[in-house]
Scaffold this active site. Structure first.
Site, PDB file in Angstrom:
ATOM      1  N   ASP A 169      -1.995  35.018  58.375  1.00 17.01           N
ATOM      2  CA  ASP A 169      -2.509  34.316  57.197  1.00 17.01           C
ATOM      3  C   ASP A 169      -2.118  32.841  57.144  1.00 17.01           C
ATOM      4  O   ASP A 169      -2.464  32.147  56.206  1.00 17.01           O
ATOM      5  CB  ASP A 169      -2.062  35.021  55.913  1.00 17.01           C
ATOM      6  CG  ASP A 169      -2.961  36.218  55.639  1.00 17.01           C
ATOM      7  OD1 ASP A 169      -3.986  36.348  56.344  1.00 17.01           O
ATOM      8  OD2 ASP A 169      -2.636  37.012  54.747  1.00 17.01           O
ATOM      9  N   GLU A 179      -4.082  32.184 104.692  1.00 15.50           N
ATOM     10  CA  GLU A 179      -3.342  33.407 104.415  1.00 15.50           C
ATOM     11  C   GLU A 179      -4.055  34.652 104.942  1.00 15.50           C
ATOM     12  O   GLU A 179      -3.420  35.547 105.489  1.00 15.50           O
ATOM     13  CB  GLU A 179      -3.107  33.543 102.909  1.00 15.50           C
ATOM     14  CG  GLU A 179      -1.985  34.530 102.645  1.00 15.50           C
ATOM     15  CD  GLU A 179      -1.664  34.674 101.171  1.00 15.50           C
ATOM     16  OE1 GLU A 179      -2.358  34.053 100.340  1.00 15.50           O
ATOM     17  OE2 GLU A 179      -0.722  35.403 100.874  1.00 15.50           O
ATOM     18  N   ASP A 180      -5.371  34.692 104.770  1.00 12.51           N
ATOM     19  CA  ASP A 180      -6.077  35.946 105.048  1.00 12.51           C
ATOM     20  C   ASP A 180      -6.831  35.986 106.375  1.00 12.51           C
ATOM     21  O   ASP A 180      -7.355  37.037 106.741  1.00 12.51           O
ATOM     22  CB  ASP A 180      -7.094  36.235 103.916  1.00 12.51           C
ATOM     23  CG  ASP A 180      -6.388  36.564 102.611  1.00 12.51           C
ATOM     24  OD1 ASP A 180      -5.149  36.746 102.652  1.00 12.51           O
ATOM     25  OD2 ASP A 180      -7.064  36.622 101.570  1.00 12.51           O
ATOM     26  N   HIS A 183      -9.193  28.316  99.964  1.00 13.94           N
ATOM     27  CA  HIS A 183      -7.764  28.469  99.651  1.00 13.94           C
ATOM     28  C   HIS A 183      -7.110  29.712 100.250  1.00 13.94           C
ATOM     29  O   HIS A 183      -5.900  29.744 100.428  1.00 13.94           O
ATOM     30  CB  HIS A 183      -7.531  28.404  98.125  1.00 13.94           C
ATOM     31  CG  HIS A 183      -7.809  29.693  97.419  1.00 13.94           C
ATOM     32  ND1 HIS A 183      -9.053  30.014  96.956  1.00 13.94           N
ATOM     33  CD2 HIS A 183      -7.006  30.738  97.096  1.00 13.94           C
ATOM     34  CE1 HIS A 183      -9.007  31.206  96.359  1.00 13.94           C
ATOM     35  NE2 HIS A 183      -7.767  31.665  96.439  1.00 13.94           N
ATOM     36  N   HIS A 217     -14.556  35.573  95.249  1.00 17.21           N
ATOM     37  CA  HIS A 217     -13.304  35.069  94.675  1.00 17.21           C
ATOM     38  C   HIS A 217     -13.117  33.564  94.897  1.00 17.21           C
ATOM     39  O   HIS A 217     -12.983  32.818  93.919  1.00 17.21           O
ATOM     40  CB  HIS A 217     -12.116  35.878  95.209  1.00 17.21           C
ATOM     41  CG  HIS A 217     -10.791  35.261  94.916  1.00 17.21           C
ATOM     42  ND1 HIS A 217     -10.314  35.110  93.636  1.00 17.21           N
ATOM     43  CD2 HIS A 217      -9.844  34.726  95.739  1.00 17.21           C
ATOM     44  CE1 HIS A 217      -9.128  34.515  93.678  1.00 17.21           C
ATOM     45  NE2 HIS A 217      -8.818  34.279  94.952  1.00 17.21           N
TER      46      HIS A 217
HETATM   47 MN    MN Z   1      -6.967  33.634  96.017  1.00 19.82          MN
END
Ligand code: MN
Length: 732
Positions: free
Chosen positions: A269, A87-88, A83, A58
């Site tokens: 169209d 957070e993780d 990034h 990712h």
């Molecule tokens: Mn991410």
């Protein structure tokens, strides 16, 4: 920090990323990217994505989007790789700062904060949005990293359970797509919208998808038929270009169907074709427009020139609609490659057009702010360009503040701006009608200085008009020029109205005022010039009807007085009337004659002028100049009464003549003029009348001359006085 060895697929991935970076970016710090990659690989090592792939796929994909699609720089590629670290994982800001530098750490931290903020579910409120915008403007790369992150998550949404898909797609459609729009990131906006649409309304998405595919061949056939002649002509003219049927986005087709209540066919169209020119010259677009309109008849009302007048976000292109084969309307967009990239990538394209520098963050934010300024100010370059550039330069050196509308729209204004500046920034009409303002919900006076980050709401009223006092406190060029323009226009209208009122009344009372008389009159009434006088009438400050009535009474009284007394010379014309009539010698039809005569006051002949006589009833002969416009316009019966006259030889009489002059005012000018006439030219002055306004003087002088030569010598001499720009004989 311990780094795991990369396995073979990971090593290949890293090399591919580095290749992409070297292909697209101006400078690449291989060490930085390698280190970020290895660290991301290690930190996320035991985590998998919903797709079953290792997690680091990712951040790698996000980094690739920045290197391949948005084309930013190596710093943002490194930040993209990292990034999700804060957070993780357990690593924090200080660690990233130590290992990767403060810029990378700030970008990662910023992207994380944006995620948090969106997670709090308050982003639809202006307050949070405001904070977010302030935060992002510090370094635009923060939001670009975040967009790339969201884009990859949306592209891989199929692996998540349905409720999560709906939640993320809703968030994307509500927040990320509008945000992308605001930053001019059209490509990202469209992709995010179409992907959200797919998950939120699968039936409609499938329906449109199917119909688009079913008609693809037919459509492409038509586009080909339409574009072939254009391509031929452009090639012949030596252009390098890309010509394509503009792709329609599913979500935008759907929106148009819903909003306009029309079936798919009617929306679909409407053909659209785009011509992208590989040229640096914007004017080539106009040449190409000429070629296209040569082939297909253009619909005039559909022409839009966003090249001369770009949109607020910097968008430039020519839009025209022409009648294609089978009478179908086709929209054609014409732009250069650079315009196209800005149209598609907005602020990110701007980034790729600037040179890489050392202090990237400062340079970047400076450029970002001035870029925003430019696009905000471009729409306003209509009036005096010098004044505009001066104000603009001034604005550039001023500190700036960010102000928000109640809906959360951001406006950048110079520090010290007031609600009136803000109102004009929104729209000229909002400015012209603004009557009050609220800052953060509280009512404030219009001259309040707005603080950075405030939310401002403008209250308008149809009856409100710009107030001259506003000019004293506004700071933006835009507000100043719009207020000035409005006040000038209003003044002009009132002056015009006053003039009409005056002339109507004068005509009704069968009076007549020459320009000179009117100048004298306005001066006596203490108005600086005729315009000021008419403005006073139009505005109701001066009762001209009253004045004219009294004027007639005074004139009548004067006339009665004159019959007995020696005349007082009030005006030039009165003087002429009285002093220049009587029993005089004149050459009539070739013979000297001592007759009752007077000189016409419309043209004031002096010896040397070619003259003609008009036989009046009861007043003898009236002498005009031959080129007097009254004579020229005489009717046939009047012409019959003209007689040949000439000046008597050797007459030593003083004649009055008027001289009109104008130029730049300066100290001592009037005395220089009078000196030239009386001392240098040895001539007597009968009267003077000068008006000065804005450093320009305009006036007339009545002098006594012997003949035309004398008068011309004076005029000639006066032309040489410093500051005098024009001198001419006064013709009434
Ligand atoms: Mn991410």
């Amino acid at each position: 920090m311990s780094i795991s060895l990369l396995n073979e697929p990971a090593e290949q991935n890293l090399n591919r990323l580095l290749e992409t970076c070297h292909r697209n970016l101006k400078t690449v710090d291989d060490g930085l990217i390698r280190k970020a990659f290895q660290f991301s690989y290690t930190a996320h090592q035991n985590i998998q994505r919903a797709s079953g792939e290792p997690y680091f796929i990712h951040p790698l994909a996000v980094a690739t989007i920045l290197a391949e699609e948005l084309i930013l720089d190596d710093i943002s590629v490194a930040a993209a790789l990292l990034h999700d670290i804060i957070e993780d994982t357990d690593y924090e800001f200080d660690f990233l700062k130590k290992e990767f530098g403060v810029t990378v750490a700030n970008l990662v931290d910023g992207a994380t904060k944006i995620t948090d903020m969106f997670k709090s579910h308050e982003v639809t409120e202006a307050e949070s949005f405001r904070k977010l915008m302030l935060f992002m403007i510090k370094d635009i790369r923060v939001i670009l990293v975040k967009f790339a992150d969201r884009l990859h998550n949306m592209r891989t949404l199929q692996f998540l359970p349905h409720p999560k898909q709906v939640k993320i797609a809703t968030e994307t459609l509500d927040i990320y797509a509008p945000l992308a729009h605001r930053f001019g990131l059209w490509q990202i906006k469209w992709e995010l919208e179409d992907l959200s649409f797919k998950y939120l309304n699968p039936e409609s998405y499938e329906d449109i998808f199917r119909k688009v595919n079913a008609r693809r061949e037919e459509r492409e056939g038509y586009i080909g038929q339409f574009t072939n002649p254009i391509a031929e002509r452009l090639t012949a003219a030596g252009f390098h270009f890309e010509l394509s049927g503009r792709p329609k986005h599913f979500y935008s087709i759907y929106n148009k169907m819903v909003n306009r209540g029309k079936p798919f066919e009617e929306i679909y169209d409407l053909f659209a074709v785009r011509i992208i020119l590989d040229t640096q010259q914007a004017y080539d677009c106009f040449t190409v427009y000429g070629i296209v309109s040569d082939i297909y008849f253009p619909v005039p009302v559909r022409f839009k020139d966003y090249i001369s007048v770009p949109k607020h976000n910097g968008y430039q292109s020519i839009h025209t609609t022409v009648v294609g084969p089978e009478g179908k309307l086709v929209e054609v967009q014409i732009r250069t490659r650079k315009m196209h990239e800005i149209a598609e990538k907005g602020v990110a394209a701007h980034w790729s057009y600037k040179e890489a520098g050392e202090s990237v963050v400062n340079k970047q934010s400076d450029e970002w702010i001035s870029w925003v300024r430019e696009i905000f100010d471009q729409a306003d370059s209509s009036e005096n360009p010098n004044q505009f550039i001066e104000d603009f330069k001034l604005n550039l050196f001023q500190d700036e503040i960010f102000i928000f509308t109640p809906k959360g729209d951001l406006k950048i204004l110079p520090k010290g701006s007031t609600p009136v500046d803000f109102a004009y920034e929104i729209h000229t009409n909002v400015g012209n009608h603004c009557i009050g303002a609220k800052i953060n919900g509280k009512i404030v006076p219009l001259n309040t200085r707005i603080d950075n980050g405030n939310q401002v709401e403008i209250i308008t009223s149809k009856n409100q008009k710009p107030n001259p006092d506003w000019e004293k406190f506004v700071v933006t060029h835009k507000a100043k020029s719009k207020i000035r323009a409005f006040l000038n226009e209003e003044k002009r209208k009132i002056t015009e109205l006053g003039r009409e009122m005056w002339e109507k009344r004068v005509k009704k009372l069968k009076l007549k005022f020459t320009d000179l008389e009117l100048n004298k009159l306005t001066q006596d009434l203490k108005y600086s010039n005729q315009s000021a006088f008419f403005y006073a009438i139009g505005f109701g400050l001066f009762n001209h009807e009253d004045y004219l009535e009294k004027y007639i009474i005074r004139q009548t009284a004067k006339k009665e007085q004159k019959a007995d007394e020696k005349p007082e010379f009030g005006t030039f014309e009165e003087f002429v009337k009285t002093s220049r009539s009587g029993q005089k010698t004149l050459v009539v039809e070739g013979k000297n004659a001592n007759i009752q005569m007077n000189y016409a006051k419309c043209c004031n002949p002096v010896p040397g002028d070619e003259i003609v006589g008009y036989v009046t009833i009861g007043e003898g002969i009236k002498v005009h100049r031959k080129n007097c416009r009254n004579i020229v316009n005489y009717s046939n019966s009047e012409v019959l009464r003209l007689v040949d006259v000439d000046w008597p030889k050797g007459a030593h009489e003083d004649f009055m003549a008027g001289i009109r002059l104008s130029g730049e005012d300066r100290k001592g000018l009037v005395s220089d003029i009078t000196n030239v006439i009386s001392k240098t030219m040895n001539t007597n002055i009968r009267g003077l009348n000068f008006n000065t306004k804005d450093g320009i003087f305009d006036g007339s002088i009545i002098v006594f001359v012997n003949d035309v030569d004398h008068l011309l010598r004076i005029i000639d001499r006066m032309k040489r006085i410093e500051g005098v720009k024009s001198v001419a004989r006064l013709e009434e």
